[in-house]
Design a protein around this motif. Structure first.
Motif, short mmCIF file in Angstrom:
data_model
loop_
_atom_site.label_atom_id
_atom_site.label_comp_id
_atom_site.label_asym_id
_atom_site.label_seq_id
_atom_site.Cartn_x
_atom_site.Cartn_y
_atom_site.Cartn_z
N MET A 43 74.81 52.09 -35.24
CA MET A 43 73.81 51.07 -35.58
C MET A 43 72.82 51.03 -34.44
O MET A 43 73.14 51.34 -33.30
N ALA A 49 70.35 45.39 -40.71
CA ALA A 49 71.81 45.30 -40.70
C ALA A 49 72.29 45.30 -42.15
O ALA A 49 72.23 44.27 -42.83
N GLY A 84 80.17 44.34 -37.07
CA GLY A 84 78.95 44.07 -37.80
C GLY A 84 79.00 42.88 -38.72
O GLY A 84 77.97 42.50 -39.31
N SER A 87 76.39 40.01 -38.05
CA SER A 87 75.02 40.31 -38.46
C SER A 87 74.86 40.26 -39.98
O SER A 87 73.79 39.93 -40.49
N TRP A 94 69.89 44.52 -36.79
CA TRP A 94 70.90 44.57 -35.74
C TRP A 94 70.27 44.07 -34.44
O TRP A 94 69.13 44.40 -34.13
#
Length: 237
Positions: A43, A49, A84, A87, A94
């Motif tokens: 990422m 995201a 993640g 997010s 991100w």
């Protein structure tokens, strides 16, 4: 058809236990795998995201590159770990980078799949709450030992942090990390990491082996202060 290793990883994840068989099958169908070389971005800060990411094999460093060239490392995600979710619980990009520290394979669960689970499955939401709470506790601990402890103790606490059963469900007593990787995760140089590891070995807390370290005394690592004490961090190089 998803790769077998990815499907196995998805089905054996802790959160999979919260899903009915039909829903889990759907998640497997909607997910896909990515392979990244060492240094590849899982990422990237500023990009959308749009994936929940699980490490099938390898190691991902979560970090933030500062304008002056310095890199602030938050944590590493090892095989079986997920990242993640914070997010994905809000729209936007991100806010940090995820970089593969060695050749790495990741399972990618699309945002729409993740959001469906959040909106329809209370047990999945409870898992996420536990996961986010574990991550928060990890970050608080990292801030504490980064500010208050010397390099030997920081290495010890960093290694001990990789044994959280929620964040690192596949952890074993042998940690497959190179000294370079341990240094990067602990924000010290490779040379300083080497000295710290041998100090921890002399203290009887671990054994330095080819390709990693064997943890002998996990509680000892969690509580280790080192010769520097807890008052004034030493230089990292």
């Amino acid at each position: 058809m998803p790769a077998k290793a990815m499907e196995t990883m998805l089905r054996e994840s802790l959160w999979a236990q919260t899903l009915a068989a039909e829903e889990l099958d759907r998640v497997v169908r909607e997910s896909y795998e990515r392979e990244l070389p060492a240094g590849g971005f899982v990422m990237r800060r500023g990009e959308p995201a749009d994936l929940w990411l699980g490490v099938i094999e390898g190691l991902v460093k979560m970090s933030l590159s500062l304008a002056d060239g310095r890199v602030s490392t938050f944590t590493g995600v090892t095989s079986g770990g997920w990242a993640g979710e914070g997010s994905l619980l809000k729209p936007g990009p991100w806010r940090y980078d995820g970089v593969a520290m060695r050749p790495t394979r990741v399972a990618c669960v699309p945002r729409h799949t993740f959001e469906r689970l959040v909106s329809t499955n209370l047990d999945f939401d409870r898992f996420l709450l536990s996961h986010i709470n574990a991550r928060l506790s990890l970050f608080i601990g990292l801030m504490e030992f980064d500010r208050l402890l010397g390099p030997d103790a920081r290495i010890a606490r960093c290694l001990a942090s990789l044994f959280d059963p929620i964040l690192y469900p596949q952890a074993s007593s042998f940690i497959r990390l190179t000294q370079d990787e341990i240094g990067l995760l602990s924000a010290v140089s490779r040379q300083r990491a080497n000295r710290a590891l041998h100090a921890l070995e002399r203290a009887g807390l671990l054994r330095v082996e080819h390709g990693g370290v064997e943890v002998i005394d996990l509680e000892g690592l969690r509580n280790y202060l080192g010769e520097e004490g807890a008052g004034s961090p030493s230089p990292c190089s």
